[in-house]
Design a protein around this motif. Sequence first.
Motif, PDB file in Angstrom:
ATOM      1  N   LEU A 108      40.420  53.703  48.460  1.00  0.00           N
ATOM      2  CA  LEU A 108      41.756  53.178  48.175  1.00  0.00           C
ATOM      3  C   LEU A 108      41.902  51.754  48.704  1.00  0.00           C
ATOM      4  N   VAL A 109      41.403  51.528  49.911  1.00  0.00           N
ATOM      5  CA  VAL A 109      41.471  50.186  50.500  1.00  0.00           C
ATOM      6  C   VAL A 109      40.647  49.205  49.668  1.00  0.00           C
ATOM      7  N   ALA A 110      39.458  49.623  49.273  1.00  0.00           N
ATOM      8  CA  ALA A 110      38.599  48.765  48.461  1.00  0.00           C
ATOM      9  C   ALA A 110      39.262  48.442  47.128  1.00  0.00           C
ATOM     10  N   GLY A 111      39.894  49.441  46.508  1.00  0.00           N
ATOM     11  CA  GLY A 111      40.598  49.207  45.248  1.00  0.00           C
ATOM     12  C   GLY A 111      41.761  48.248  45.409  1.00  0.00           C
ATOM     13  N   PHE A 112      42.506  48.404  46.502  1.00  0.00           N
ATOM     14  CA  PHE A 112      43.634  47.508  46.779  1.00  0.00           C
ATOM     15  C   PHE A 112      43.148  46.069  46.924  1.00  0.00           C
ATOM     16  N   ILE A 113      42.057  45.877  47.662  1.00  0.00           N
ATOM     17  CA  ILE A 113      41.524  44.529  47.863  1.00  0.00           C
ATOM     18  C   ILE A 113      41.018  43.942  46.554  1.00  0.00           C
ATOM     19  N   ALA A 114      40.227  44.745  45.816  1.00  0.00           N
ATOM     20  CA  ALA A 114      39.650  44.253  44.566  1.00  0.00           C
ATOM     21  C   ALA A 114      40.737  43.872  43.558  1.00  0.00           C
ATOM     22  N   GLY A 115      41.728  44.744  43.388  1.00  0.00           N
ATOM     23  CA  GLY A 115      42.825  44.434  42.475  1.00  0.00           C
ATOM     24  C   GLY A 115      43.708  43.320  42.997  1.00  0.00           C
ATOM     25  N   GLY A 116      43.871  43.291  44.330  1.00  0.00           N
ATOM     26  CA  GLY A 116      44.741  42.294  44.931  1.00  0.00           C
ATOM     27  C   GLY A 116      44.264  40.880  44.746  1.00  0.00           C
ATOM     28  N   VAL A 117      42.943  40.667  44.722  1.00  0.00           N
ATOM     29  CA  VAL A 117      42.433  39.302  44.554  1.00  0.00           C
ATOM     30  C   VAL A 117      42.134  38.964  43.099  1.00  0.00           C
ATOM     31  N   SER A 118      41.782  39.965  42.286  1.00  0.00           N
ATOM     32  CA  SER A 118      41.377  39.659  40.906  1.00  0.00           C
ATOM     33  C   SER A 118      42.562  39.395  39.990  1.00  0.00           C
TER      34      SER A 118
END
Length: 429
Positions: free
Chosen positions: A291-301
Amino acid sequence: MLRVIGSVWALMLGMFLLMVGNGLQGTLIGIRGAIEEFSTTELAVVTSAYFVGFLFGSRLAPAMIRRVGHVRVFAALGSFISAVLILYPTIAFPWAWILMRVIIGFSFSGVYVTAESWLNNASPNESRGKALSLYMIVQMSGIVSGQALLNVADPAGFELFVIPSVLVSFAFVPILLAATPTPAFEATKAMNLAQLYQVSPTGIVGMFLLGLIFSAQFGMAPIYGTEAGFTVSQIALFVSAIFVGGMVLQYPFGWLSDRMDRRVLIFVAAVGGSIGGGIGFLWGGVFEVVLVAGFIAGGVSNPLYALLIAYTNDYLEPDDMASASGGLIFVNGLGAIVGPIMVGWAMAAVGPNGFWMFMAGVMLVLMAYVALRMSRRPSIYAGEDASGTVSYAPVLPTATPVCVEAAQEIYAENTEAAADADEDLQGLA
């Protein structure tokens, strides 16, 4: 903002329902495809087919609107969407789904073009920027809300396909009742890709790479979740985390974009994306970490899309900004078509973690390319802050040419206003 909401609330409600339906069906296809025992490669092609249709729809819908009018195009394409959504569970074959995904991608794109042109027409010039921000929030909220509906029925049944069909049908009501008068639709002459590359190599290459990433997040995330053994509820939370991250970090990136060298911010975003992908790759077995990884990936892309447009605009004259949007969208669309297939190959080769390996790899390529360009081209921000450059406007990768051109108009107006202010200051000096 309340005045803006009061003038466009019906259109926004309709667009929200459309995004709920599209967000639900986008995730549901990956889950149901696995239930139907489609291979990862087949599901990757099915995902890619949506973006093929979306790209062609964004280019052909304006001509259709000019020929027969907004209402007819909206009604016809909406009918296609409702019909295809119901057909998915009845014709569960890869070749049929590929064809239906092309149709539904084309139809959604055309519906968005039509609705966004009405929205653009309904928003006065002085409030268009706020309307665009509100539209972005509505888009992201709709996609996230669609994930919650995955839990109301069994993905192996037909009910979850009926729900988005009904939502899309309901979406027509507020949009058609509010969309008067019918706006004029004029085509903007596009700048060719060679010219655009000469203006901003980072803009073109970055938009292509971002297309790879966004299509993987939008289409392949549920397929990754299924192969990783997540439950339907966990898949819904994972996909939601990607888009919530994009919504939360959009404005911090926008604020920074107008106050520092945009290339540095693009580089930092790519670093963040590669870290998010690396976290998912190394600890993909822990759902909370995913979930954290998804948040980061979506948050920057997601903010990268508007950031790359703003960076490209820094090298354009105001009169050229609208014409540049077509080339940027086209390059991003090409990346979106290729992205799911590449992710499918990666997942077929190394398993579910191929999803994260692809994410991290593409972000590393973007980091390397931006670093190369920074060594080849002096910064236009040298010796000053970014306050004299074009201001950032929030636009998502799901936007059609109408929405992006509206943002470009805001960019151009802000640039001209800044130039006029500089001339006034120089005159006073």
